[in-house]
Write a protein that holds these residues in place. Structure first.
Motif, PDB file in Angstrom:
ATOM      1  N   ARG A 278       4.806  -3.089  -4.958  1.00  9.22           N
ATOM      2  CA  ARG A 278       3.758  -3.227  -5.969  1.00  9.22           C
ATOM      3  C   ARG A 278       3.076  -4.579  -5.789  1.00  9.22           C
ATOM      4  O   ARG A 278       3.620  -5.476  -5.140  1.00  9.22           O
ATOM      5  CB  ARG A 278       4.341  -3.109  -7.378  1.00  9.22           C
ATOM      6  N   ALA A 290       5.542   1.914  -5.900  1.00 11.22           N
ATOM      7  CA  ALA A 290       5.214   3.049  -5.037  1.00 11.22           C
ATOM      8  C   ALA A 290       6.475   3.879  -4.826  1.00 11.22           C
ATOM      9  O   ALA A 290       7.574   3.338  -4.669  1.00 11.22           O
ATOM     10  CB  ALA A 290       4.676   2.553  -3.699  1.00 11.22           C
ATOM     11  N   PHE A 305      -2.812  -0.390  -3.240  1.00  9.03           N
ATOM     12  CA  PHE A 305      -2.349  -0.022  -4.578  1.00  9.03           C
ATOM     13  C   PHE A 305      -3.535   0.017  -5.538  1.00  9.03           C
ATOM     14  O   PHE A 305      -4.242  -0.978  -5.692  1.00  9.03           O
ATOM     15  CB  PHE A 305      -1.319  -1.055  -5.052  1.00  9.03           C
TER      16      PHE A 305
END
Length: 397
Positions: A278, A290, A305
């Protein structure tokens, strides 16, 4: 050793893929084949001779897979290190309605553009899971996006299929994608982009997984990753993989790193995962990682992201918003309904004149968590009828 004889010997004990043989100890292969060690070594040499490429110059190796194409937005191109590069596995992850599919659809069009317009004159293959590709949104992008509306873009160069399990995905990557690449090359628009939307949904469990299921999942994920790397390297294309996120729950008192009584601290996965699962400065109250874990994180070249910020942005839009494709009476697909519900900024403004109009759009954020092509940075963006558009003034880190 004759190729047919090698294949026959391996087929009987159940070896299906090259990795099943070469990743096992030679003693274990000998036991399963009931052969001597010398005979097994000859089989492994025969396999290596088939799969290994001859030496090539550094100049030739550098030129392969080094193409890149625009995302359709200059700010996003800069953030990613000059757009999307071929020869790599890109992951786009994030929460629901963060814009993952929107960006993937846009890439299916921009890859078709001519080199003068930032593309590489290629076609794309879109492998969907759960629901079919949003064709109406592609048509809208072709009308409204300033670059995708050119004559270079066509739905005929977006090849789509639907898979609902990992076995079907592995078969498609192994058999159908190479065949499709040959057809595309013959048509003059080589296959340059492979999209899987989404990989995370194919590996979800309805209940709590036991040890056997986790081992099977890791094996299936490793097989898919191996096939993806073989595909991008042999066909010189870019793979864009859509992934999901999972909520992160910290224990009371936070996370302890190692044993406080010891000078040698251990590396705890839950603590280290923040560096690759992240963004490191996430602004969300609820942290999300994730999905697919460390096994998958080690297989990708870049992790992008996307998040919904909850903030709004006043936007001046000169794009004419046409009536929905097919009219309001026409029944829309489930995928299109989800897009409308998840992205109200695409469908809730009513009629807009050809003159510039102000409206409020939901701000989203894109973070480069890690990448082999650019540093970790972030930028805000919005989604309009013309696609993904970044806000360059908010480039962070």
């Amino acid at each position: 050793m004759a190729k047919a004889k090698v294949v026959l010997q391996l087929y009987r004990p159940g070896f299906k893929f090259v990795a099943d043989v070469i990743l096992q100890a030679s003693d274990e292969v000998a036991r399963k084949l009931r052969l001597g060690k010398n005979e097994v070594e000859k089989i492994l040499d025969a396999i290596s001779a088939e799969i290994l490429s001859p030496p090539e110059t550094v100049h030739a190796a550098r030129s392969l897979g080094s193409e890149s194409f625009t995302t359709g937005d200059d700010g996003l191109d800069d953030l990613l290190g000059n757009g999307i590069k071929t020869g790599a596995v890109w992951e786009i992850t994030g929460e629901g309605a963060a814009g993952k599919t929107q960006l993937a659809l846009q890439l299916c069009l921009t890859v078709q553009l001519s080199p003068e317009s930032g593309g590489i004159g290629g076609s794309s293959c879109y492998i969907a899971s759960g629901s079919a590709i949003a064709t109406q949104r592609l048509e809208e992008l072709m009308r409204e996006h300033p670059r995708a509306s050119s004559d270079s873009c066509s739905l005929d160069d977006v090849h789509a299929c639907l898979v609902d399990n990992t076995k079907a995905l592995a078969y498609y990557l192994r058999e159908e994608v190479p065949s499709l690449a040959e057809q595309c090359a013959a048509s003059g628009k080589p296959l340059k982009l492979l999209v899987i939307d989404s990989l995370g949904s194919l590996f979800q469990w309805t209940g709590k997984a036991d040890t056997r299921q986790l081992v099977e999942r890791a094996k299936a994920l490793g097989e898919v990753a191996s096939l993806l790397h073989h595909t991008v390297s042999s066909l010189h294309l870019a793979a864009v993989i859509i992934n999901d996120v999972t909520a992160v729950f910290d224990g009371e008192g936070g996370i302890l790193v190692g044993n406080p009584a010891s000078d040698h601290h251990e590396l705890i996965y839950k603590e280290q995962a923040r560096w690759f699962n992240r963004p490191d400065d996430t602004f969300l109250d609820e942290k999300k990682d994730a999905s697919l874990g460390l096994v998958w994180a080690n297989q990708i070249n870049a992790r992008i992201f996307l998040t919904r910020t909850g903030r709004m942005k006043e936007w001046v839009d000169a794009v004419t918003e046409a009536e929905p494709v097919g009219g309001e009476e026409e029944e829309r697909s489930s995928k299109r309904r989800r897009i409308d519900e998840a992205h109200p900024d695409l469908s809730g403004h009513g009629s807009v004149s050809k003159s510039s109009a102000r409206t409020s759009l939901l701000l989203r954020r894109i973070d480069v968590v890690f990448s082999g092509f650019s540093p970790a940075r972030s930028m805000d963006f919005v989604i309009t009828r013309a696609g993904v558009q970044t806000i360059r003034s908010n480039n962070r880190r």
